[in-house]
Structure formats: structure tokens, C-alpha cells
Write a protein that holds these residues in place. Structure first.
Motif, short mmCIF file in Angstrom:
data_model
loop_
_atom_site.label_atom_id
_atom_site.label_comp_id
_atom_site.label_asym_id
_atom_site.label_seq_id
_atom_site.Cartn_x
_atom_site.Cartn_y
_atom_site.Cartn_z
N TYR A 146 10.29 -53.38 39.25
CA TYR A 146 10.96 -52.12 39.65
C TYR A 146 12.48 -52.30 39.61
CZ TYR A 146 12.50 -48.24 42.64
OH TYR A 146 13.13 -47.12 43.14
N ASN A 147 12.96 -53.39 40.23
CA ASN A 147 14.40 -53.64 40.28
C ASN A 147 14.98 -53.94 38.89
OD1 ASN A 147 14.88 -53.18 43.02
ND2 ASN A 147 14.13 -55.21 43.58
N LEU A 153 18.29 -49.41 33.61
CA LEU A 153 18.65 -48.00 33.44
C LEU A 153 20.11 -47.77 33.85
CD1 LEU A 153 17.24 -45.48 32.42
CD2 LEU A 153 16.48 -44.99 34.73
N GLN A 154 20.51 -48.44 34.94
CA GLN A 154 21.91 -48.31 35.38
C GLN A 154 22.86 -48.89 34.33
OE1 GLN A 154 21.50 -50.29 39.16
NE2 GLN A 154 21.35 -48.38 40.31
N LYS A 187 6.74 -45.15 38.90
CA LYS A 187 6.30 -44.25 39.98
C LYS A 187 6.76 -44.75 41.35
CE LYS A 187 1.97 -43.24 37.62
NZ LYS A 187 0.62 -43.84 37.62
N GLY A 188 7.35 -45.95 41.40
CA GLY A 188 7.79 -46.52 42.67
C GLY A 188 6.68 -47.22 43.43
N PHE A 196 8.77 -47.42 46.84
CA PHE A 196 10.10 -47.00 46.41
C PHE A 196 10.08 -45.57 45.88
CE2 PHE A 196 9.98 -51.66 45.40
CZ PHE A 196 10.88 -52.06 46.37
N GLY A 197 11.27 -45.03 45.69
CA GLY A 197 11.36 -43.72 45.02
C GLY A 197 11.07 -43.89 43.53
N SER A 198 10.61 -42.83 42.90
CA SER A 198 10.33 -42.90 41.46
C SER A 198 11.63 -43.14 40.70
CB SER A 198 9.72 -41.59 40.97
OG SER A 198 8.63 -41.25 41.78
N ILE A 199 11.50 -43.82 39.54
CA ILE A 199 12.66 -44.02 38.66
C ILE A 199 12.74 -42.80 37.75
CG2 ILE A 199 13.64 -45.43 36.81
CD1 ILE A 199 12.25 -47.85 38.09
#
Length: 286
Positions: A146-147, A153-154, A187-188, A196-199
Motif C-alpha cells: 500500500y505504502n 503515485l506521489q 482498496k486500502g 487505509f483509505g482507498s488509493i
């Protein structure tokens, strides 16, 4: 007979994937080569399909090139006297099925391969997230994935393309084995459920494993992305599939010496323009 070569049904069962990324431009009057800047308005780094007549393994070069050259791809089969005499028309169906599958396979290969065979610049790659603190380093596999995706993406959003646009990927491509974890992470979801929140931003995940098969006694092995490699793509803008001639069928009376009753072949003419430098960001997730 018009039913000899019907590859459309096989293509409908498993349509090609490249159309999610490429804008297709059909024009019978395309010249033998097309200036890339005329197609996407910029002369940058492009993957151009290499030579070949009989469903080749495309030889991609990603460097500064001014034009995309049209290539002809062909495949076919022979219907023997025996097939006709013993009413073995089921073989024609099998041959059509094989042609349809090979046609889709080569289309995906020539369009998708440049994405994961190109040499990318350092700023177009994000390494896996390892964590800084002891606690972060002990994070679960899905948390790390996830991270990694979020960091990738960032990084991608910090890039500006050569045309001055902010790079905005909305399509992700990876192989089947990698896709299971990627789908959960977007989906987090972690091992504990939705943590987590979705990406956001990723509208489409394309799962591509390449293709292996035999056409006309030649074995082909088209590779897909490697395990744990994910490619973020901004579709359409810098990706153009130029079609000079769509699938065209040729039938001719076969060679009597080898009992060929009818030879059936199909061919198509295409060029691929892929602005890899400005349209792709690679993330290693594990």
C-alpha cells in the motif's frame, strides 16, 4: 468459403487489452512511415515496433526517433485435401481459434511490450517502501505494498512531462500474481480488512501475463511484466496505435505437391507510437 477464416468470434471472447492505453487511428492513406511529432506533437523517446513478416518477436528500441514505420504481420494455415475429403471441418474451427488468439496476442505484445522493456529514467521509478522506524519495518506485506503504491503515485504526480503537463496516471498494468495484492492495496485493504483509505486516481488495472503459443510450427513467448513490478500509465495522450490496414484475409489454391487444398492467411499493417518517457512510471512493490 467465407466461414473459413472467422477470427472475430475468438477475439470477442478475449478482446485485446492495449486499447485501454492506446488511441487507435485508422487511415488507409498513411504513408510508409509517419513523423511522430505529427501524431502526438512531440519528438521524444518512443518504442517502435521492429521488423518481421510472420508474427515476429518485435525488437523494441527506445531512443530518440523521428518516425514510426509501418510493419506487416501475417499468419495462416493450409487446409489439406484430407480435411475436406474426410469432412474434418472441425479443424478449420480450431485453426480459426488459434489465429484469433495469435492475432490478439501479437497486438497486445507490440503495444504493451515497450512499456515494460524500456529503460526508464531514475525519476520515472519508485523503489519499494521499506519503512524508516523499527515499527514501520515490521509492517505487514500488504501495508508495505500500500505504502509503495502511494509513494509511487506521489512521485509520478511530481513529474512534469516534456510538454509541460503534470503526469496524471489513471491506468495500472501488472501480471496476475502481482494483481491480487495490488487490487487489495488500492482498496486500502490489509490482512486486517479495510485499514487505509482507498488509493485514488487509478481507474483501471490491466492484468497482462504475455502469451506463449505456437503458430506455423514457430514457438512464441511474449513476456509480461515481472512479479512485483507495477507500471502507472497516463493513457491515450502519448500512446497511438496507427492502423494502415486492419486484418485482411487472403485465400489461394494450395500446393498440390503437399496436398494443400487451400491456403488461408491473414495480415495487418500497423505502427506503434508510445511516449514511454512521458507516459509511464514504474513502482517496485516488494
Amino acid at each position: 468459403s467465407s466461414d473459413l477464416l472467422d477470427i472475430s468470434s475468438e477475439e470477442a471472447i478475449k478482446p485485446p487489452l492495449y486499447t485501454e492505453i492506446y488511441e487507435e487511428i485508422k487511415d488507409k492513406s498513411f504513408p510508409a512511415s509517419v513523423e511522430v511529432k505529427d501524431v502526438i506533437g512531440l519528438n521524444a523517446a518512443f518504442g517502435i515496433v521492429g521488423d518481421g513478416e510472420s508474427i515476429p518477436l518485435a525488437d523494441f528500441k527506445v531512443e530518440n526517433m523521428g518516425s514510426a514505420h509501418f510493419k506487416t504481420y501475417a499468419t495462416g494455415y493450409s487446409i489439406t485435401e484430407e480435411w475436406v475429403e474426410f469432412n474434418q471441418f472441425w479443424k478449420i474451427e480450431l485453426a480459426n481459434k488459434a489465429l484469433g488468439e495469435a492475432h490478439n496476442a501479437i497486438l497486445d505484445h507490440i503495444h504493451l511490450s515497450p512499456i515494460f522493456t524500456a529503460k526508464l529514467e531514475k525519476e520515472a521509478k519508485t523503489d519499494k517502501w521499506e519503512g524508516k522506524t523499527e515499527e514501520e519495518k515490521k509492517a505487514s506485506a500488504l501495508t508495505k505494498i500500500y505504502n509503495s503504491l502511494r509513494a509511487g503515485l506521489q512521485d509520478a504526480l511530481k513529474r512534469r512531462t516534456a510538454r509541460g503537463y503534470i503526469f496524471k496516471p489513471s491506468v495500472l498494468i501488472c501480471n496476475s500474481a502481482t494483481s491480487l495484492d495490488v487490487e487489495s492495496a488500492i482498496k486500502g485493504e490489509t490482512e486486517k480488512g479495510k485499514t487505509f483509505g482507498s488509493i485514488g486516481m487509478i481507474d483501471k488495472i490491466i492484468v497482462y501475463d504475455g502469451w506463449a503459443g505456437t503458430v506455423n510450427n514457430v514457438k512464441y513467448d511474449f513476456k509480461g511484466p515481472q512479479d512485483n513490478e507495477v507500471y502507472l500509465i497516463e493513457p491515450k495522450r502519448g500512446f497511438k496505435a496507427l492502423v494502415k490496414k486492419d486484418v485482411t484475409r487472403i485465400e489461394q489454391k494450395g500446393n498440390v505437391l503437399r496436398l494443400g487444398n487451400l491456403d488461408v492467411a491473414q495480415y495487418f499493417m500497423r505502427a506503434v507510437v508510445a511516449d514511454i518517457a512521458n507516459g509511464v512510471h514504474k513502482i517496485t512493490i516488494a
